[in-house]
Design a protein around this motif. Structure first.
Motif, PDB file in Angstrom:
ATOM      1  N   ARG C 246       0.827  -1.207   0.000  1.00  0.00           N
ATOM      2  CA  ARG C 246       0.000   0.000   0.000  1.00  0.00           C
ATOM      3  C   ARG C 246       0.862   1.257   0.000  1.00  0.00           C
ATOM      4  O   ARG C 246       0.617   2.200  -0.729  1.00  0.00           O
ATOM      5  CB  ARG C 246      -0.878  -0.064   1.251  1.00  0.00           C
ATOM      6  N   GLY C 274      -0.284  -2.379   4.692  1.00  0.00           N
ATOM      7  CA  GLY C 274      -1.625  -2.628   4.184  1.00  0.00           C
ATOM      8  C   GLY C 274      -1.920  -4.112   4.005  1.00  0.00           C
ATOM      9  O   GLY C 274      -2.938  -4.476   3.438  1.00  0.00           O
ATOM     10  N   ASP C 308     -10.378  -1.170   6.161  1.00  0.00           N
ATOM     11  CA  ASP C 308      -9.012  -1.667   6.319  1.00  0.00           C
ATOM     12  C   ASP C 308      -8.884  -3.058   6.917  1.00  0.00           C
ATOM     13  O   ASP C 308      -7.873  -3.372   7.556  1.00  0.00           O
ATOM     14  CB  ASP C 308      -8.198  -0.692   7.193  1.00  0.00           C
TER      15      ASP C 308
ATOM     16  N   GLU D  51     -10.391  -3.022  -0.159  1.00  0.00           N
ATOM     17  CA  GLU D  51      -9.664  -3.428   1.053  1.00  0.00           C
ATOM     18  C   GLU D  51     -10.540  -4.241   2.009  1.00  0.00           C
ATOM     19  O   GLU D  51     -10.058  -5.129   2.698  1.00  0.00           O
ATOM     20  CB  GLU D  51      -9.124  -2.203   1.804  1.00  0.00           C
TER      21      GLU D  51
END
Lengths: 336, 336, 336, 336
Positions: C246, C274, C308, D51
C-alpha cells in the motif's frame, strides 16, 4: 489472466479477440454479467503481455492473476534457496556479511581492509573494479587491474570476493571472481543478464533505483531462465521524493520478496542511506525484517576514498557494528 | 563548489581537508561567518564529487555551483545544435517526426508502415529489432534479421532509420543504421555509452524512467566526451505514483533541457502515455513546449502487434495527427 | 543562509538585493570568488524563504544552512523528549504499543478489542471515530458517538485512548481523549495544527503520504510554536512507484528523525504495509531501527471490519506479535 | 467489481464471503476456471472498498471495474460542464486566464496588479489572503483584511475574484468571493470539502501534490455529492524525484481528466514550475493539451513579493504571454 470487455463491445470484434486467444493455445472461460463480460484465460499466459491484449478496441482492462515469473516463484520451490559460495552459505537461516571498500584503489588498501573485515567477522569481501559513475569525468575504477588486487586480497585472507560487472564483454576477466554483482543501473541490461544465465556462478542482483519488486524478480528470471539459478537479490534503496537520504530503503521489500520467491534477499544499508551514522540502525532493521545478509562499505581511510567516502565505515566502526550484528542475528535465529 | 563546515569543526581536521583540496589543484576562498565557515573552490571541479568531500567529518554540506557537464552545456555552446540525418535536419527550428512500429515483425509490415508514414509526412522511420523486454518469455525482437527488414523499408521509401541498440557487442550490425537509439533502461549503461562516443553517427538518447534531467545530461556527456557530439535527447515519461497512465510525461523537461543544453530535445508521447487517445494531445503539448521532434508508434494492425499495441496508432489515425502536427509546428514557427 | 550570485550580476541590482537583506536585520558576509560571489547571511533567517530571494534576477541559487525549525530541533534540546500519557511514558527508552481497530464500530467491538489488546500488553488504545475516507460514499465513522464508545472502552480497561481529529471545529468533543491524532492527509492542515498548538495534550502527528522529513518537522513546529510541545511523530509509509504494498515504509526516517529532533518517533506498520503478514516483520524492523513505539490495527473480526480489514490482525495474531515485541524491545534496551 | 479467489480456498469460508456480499444487496456471478474462481459483483458497488473484501482469507485479489465516482463521471454527463462565474464562462470551448499575485499584500499592489492583468486580458483575479505555509514563521497572509483588499480590486476592475480557503470556519468571510479555491494541501481535507458541497458557488479544486487523478475526482465527488456541482479541477504539478523544477507538471492529466469527467480542467504553470521562464512554455503546452484555462502568478514587484517571487511574472512579462495565449487559444479553437 482476466480480460474485462467494454460494455458496448461489438460482437464481431469480440469474436476476433477470442479467435486470437484460442490461436495462442488458450482455453477461454466466459462470464456474462449485467453490464460487464469477463473472459478468463486458462493455460500458460507467461508469454502474453496485458498491453498486447489491450490493443483490442473491445477490451476495457486486463488483469494478470498469476505472476509472470516461474523459476523464481516460491510456489514452484517452497523451500528457501541456499547459495553456496566457496563453502559459505547464504540463505535459509544462514546470514552473511559482505564488506569492503566501494572501489578497489591500491594493493595495500585492499589487503588491509580485507584483513580488518575478516577479523571483525565478515564472510565475503566486496570491492569495485569496474565502477558505474554518473559522470564520465569521475574515477571509473581500476578495471582488470582492480580485479587482480581483489584476488590478492582473497589470497591473503581466504575471503571469497564479490565484484560488479558492467558489460558482458568483460566476462572472461571474472573467471576467478566468486560472486558477480549486477548493479542497480544494469538491473534491466537484459543482454548482460542473458550472458550471466549461461555461467555457473552466484549472481548478486541489485534492485534498480526505481524498479518494482516484480521487475526485480523478472530480471532474476532472465538469469534463471538461462540455467543459472544461483541468484541473490539485493534491496539497496529506491528513488523517492525524499531528499534527506540518498535513497529510501524499502525495508518492506524484504518480507514481500521472501513471500514471493525462494531466492535469498540481502540489504545494502550503505548505498541506501548514503550517510555513515545510518548504516548501523538500517543493518539492525534489515536483520529484524528477515534479510539473509547485508553488504557494508568499509574503507581504511574514508576521507581518501575515491568514491562514496561519506557512507563508508572505518574498520573500527565496522567492528562495532559487527559485534551487534552477531548478537542480533543470533537473537533472530540466524547463523553467521 | 562550496563547502560549508560544521560549526564546531576541529582546526586540525579542517587543515587536513584544505590540504586535500589544494593537492587537487584548487584554490580555496574562505569566508568566516558567525557560526558557519564556507570554503569556495576555485578551479576545475568537474572531477570532484560532493560525496567524496562529505566523507570529511568537518564538512556539513557541499554544494555544486557549476554543472558537471561541459560539452552538453549551453553556456559552452550558446547556439542550438542541429543534427543532420541523411540530409534531414533536427534541432534549431527544424522539427522531425519519427514514426513506425514498436517492433519489426515482417517485411510486409515494415514496408507497408514505412510507406504509410512517409506519405503522411514522417521524416524518419523507427522500428525495434532488439527489444528490451521485462520478461525473458516475451518476444525479444527479430535481432539482426529485423535490422535487415528495416533496411529494406529504408530502401523502399528513402526514410532514414532509427533503431535501438542493447549491447556494444552488436555495434557492427548497426553500420547502416542512421540513428542509433539508447533506450531508457540503458541510459546509464556506461560501457555502451562509451562505445557510442567512439563512432560518428547520431545517437538518440532516451531519458531513464527515473533519471533526473542532470543525469540525462551526464549520460549525453559520456557520449560527447568520447568525441561523438551528435546526441538527440528524448523525454519519454518518468515513473511516478500515478497509475492511470503508463508513465508521467515530464513536459517541463523540454524547456528545462533547452535552457541547460544546446542539444535537440524530442518527445515520445506513445511510450509516455501508453494509451492511444493521448498520443495526439501530448504531441500538441510537446510542440507547444518547444520540442524539436516527436516519436510516434504506428502499426498497420495494432491488434496483431507483438508489443505495445495499445499505444500504437493505425496509419489512418497517424495521418490525422500529422495534419495537425504540420499546422501546429508552423504556428509555433518550426519547419518540418 | 547562503546566496550565490549570478556570474554576470549587475552591480546596481546586487546593491538592491543587499539593501533588502540589511532591511531584514541581517548582517551580510561577502565572499568574492573567480566567477562566483557568495553572500552569507548572519542572523535569524527562520522567517526567510529561499524562494523569496530567488525572485531577484541576480541570484543564482540560495541554500539554507540551518534548519528552519527551532523548537523541534535536537540542537536546541539534546535530550530525548519523553511524553507522559496518563502516567505511561513514550520516548527516551520507553516503548509503547498503541493498538485497536481502524474504526470504532460498536460498543461490544471496542470493549472486546480493548480488553484483548490490554491483555496482550498494549499500552494505549486506538480507534477511529472520525474517518478520512477517499470516497464520500464510504463509511465515514461514527463521529461523536464513536468517541463515546472509545471512552467506554477506556473506562472498562483503563487504557488511555488515541483517536483522530479531522477539523478544529470538533475540538470540544475531544476533551476526554488522551492523545489526539492528526492523520497523514491533514499533516499540512495548518489551521488545525495552530489550534492544536493552543491545547495541552499530546498530539500524534502522522507524516503525510508524500511529505518530506523536514516538512513533517515543520508541521510539528506549527504545534510547538503555539505552546504545545507534546508532539509524537509517526512514520506510516510514503507514496512511491512500488505497487505491491500500500505504501513504502520509510524505515530510514526513524534514525534520521531521531538525529534531527528530540521528539519521540513511532511507526505504523499496519498502514505502511496494508497487508496482514507484513505487520510483524515491519514491527521488528521498527524496533531495531530505534522507534519509540508502534501502532497496530487489531480487529476482533477483520472480515467484518468497516474499513481496512485486510491489514488488521486478529487478537490472537496480535498476541503472538506482542510476545515478540516484548522480547525484542528488551533486546534493544527499551522498556515497555 | 471482480473478486478472484485463492486457488485453495476453503468451501465454508467462500460461503461466508458470498453471504456477506449477498447481504450487501449484490448479485453474484460465478466463473469457475481451472485454477481460479472469479466472483463478479452485480449492483451498486460504489460503497464497497476493495480493502474490505481483501480482509477475507479466501480472497486473492479484488478489482474495481467501474469508477467509484458518479456525479463527476463523464459517462453520467457526456457534455462538458461549463461554469459561469459572474457571466464569464469556463469549460466547453471557453478558456479563462486567472491572474494575480501569490498573496495579497497592500491595496496599491492589488488594485495595480488587477488593472494590469485586466488590461492584458485576464478574465479573473487571484490573490491569497489565507496562505498555507510550510513554516509557522513565514508570512501567513493578511486573512480577512486581505479579502477586503481583493474586493476593492474587484470593485475597481470588475474582475471576479478567486481566493483560497483554509478552514470551513472561515466560510462566512467568503460570501463575496466569486470562486473559492481549495489548495493542494487541503485536497483531502474532507470536512472542508463537505462544507463546500453545501454552498452554491464555483470551487477551484487543486490536485494534491501526490494525489492520483482518481483521488482528485473523488474529492470533487465529495463536493458534488453535497449538492454543489460547480467544480473546476486544477493540475498544478506533482511531487516526483526530479529536483530541477519545483514540481513535475503532469500534462497528461489534462486529456486523462477530460476523458473521465465532464468538469473543466485548468493548469497552474506558475506553481508547477516554480521558475519564471517556464511559465510561458508550460502555458502553451496546457492550451495545446486541451486545458480550459490557466492560473498565472503576476506581481508588480516580484522582488518584494512576500511569497513565491521567483515564479511571478511582472505585468509586462504577463502581457507578452497573454498576446501568445490569445493567438494560441484561437488556433486551438477556444474562445477567451
Amino acid at each position: 489472466m482476466i480480460i474485462v470487455l467494454k460494455k458496448d463491445a461489438e460482437e464481431a470484434k469480440v469474436e476476433k479477440l477470442k479467435e486470437n486467444l484460442v490461436n495462442r493455445g488458450l482455453k477461454l472461460h466466459l462470464s456474462q454479467g449485467e453490464d460487464t463480460t469477463i473472459i478468463g484465460l486458462v493455460g500458460d499466459t507467461t508469454e502474453i503481455e496485458p498491453e498486447q491484449l489491450q490493443a483490442f478496441d473491445v477490451v476495457e482492462t486486463v488483469k494478470r492473476i498469476k505472476e509472470p515469473y516461474k523459476k523464481a516463484n516460491r510456489s514452484m520451490h517452497p523451500q528457501d534457496s541456499v547459495i553456496d559460495i566457496c563453502g559459505k552459505k547464504l540463505g535459509g537461516n544462514h546470514f552473511q556479511v559482505i564488506a569492503g571498500p566501494c572501489s578497489v584503489e591500491t594493493r595495500e588498501q585492499m589487503v588491509e581492509v580485507a584483513e580488518d573485515v575478516k577479523a571483525s567477522g565478515a564472510g565475503l569481501l566486496r570491492g569495485g573494479a569496474f565502477k558505474p559513475r554518473t559522470s564520465p569525468y569521475s574515477f571509473q575504477g581500476l578495471g582488470s587491474e582492480g580485479l587482480k588486487l581483489l584476488l590478492e586480497a582473497k589470497k591473503a585472507t581466504g575471503l571469497p570476493i564479490v565484484t560488479e560487472i558492467m558489460s558482458a564483454a568483460h566476462l572472461d576477466l571474472f573467471d576467478d571472481v566468486d560472486v558477480i554483482q549486477v548493479g542497480a543501473r544494469n538491473m534491466q541490461n537484459f543482454e548482460l543478464l542473458k550472458e550471466l544465465g549461461k555461467i555457473n556462478k552466484p549472481i548478486l542482483l541489485k534492485r534498480g533505483m526505481s524498479s518494482t519488486i516484480d521487475e526485480l524478480l523478472m530480471s532474476a528470471e532472465y538469469i534463471m531462465a538461462g540455467g543459472n539459478e544461483q541468484v541473490i537479490l539485493c534491496e539497496r534503496g529506491i528513488r523517492t521524493f525524499e531528499t534527506s537520504m540518498r535513497n529510501t530503503l524499502d525495508i518492506s521489500a524484504v518480507p514481500m520478496l521472501k513471500s514471493k520467491t525462494h531466492l535469498p534477499v540481502i540489504v545494502d544499508p550503505s548505498h541506501a542511506a548514503g550517510i555513515r551514522f545510518m548504516v548501523e540502525p538500517l543493518t539492525m532493521a534489515a536483520i529484524a525484517a528477515g534479510a539473509d545478509g547485508v553488504m557494508i562499505e568499509v574503507h581504511n581511510n574514508p576521507e581518501k576514498a575515491l568514491c562514496d567516502g561519506m557512507q563508508s565505515l572505518t574498520p573500527q566502526a565496522f567492528d562495532d557494528v559487527m559485534k551487534k550484528v552477531k548478537k542480533t542475528t543470533e537473537f533472530f535465529g540466524k547463523v553467521m
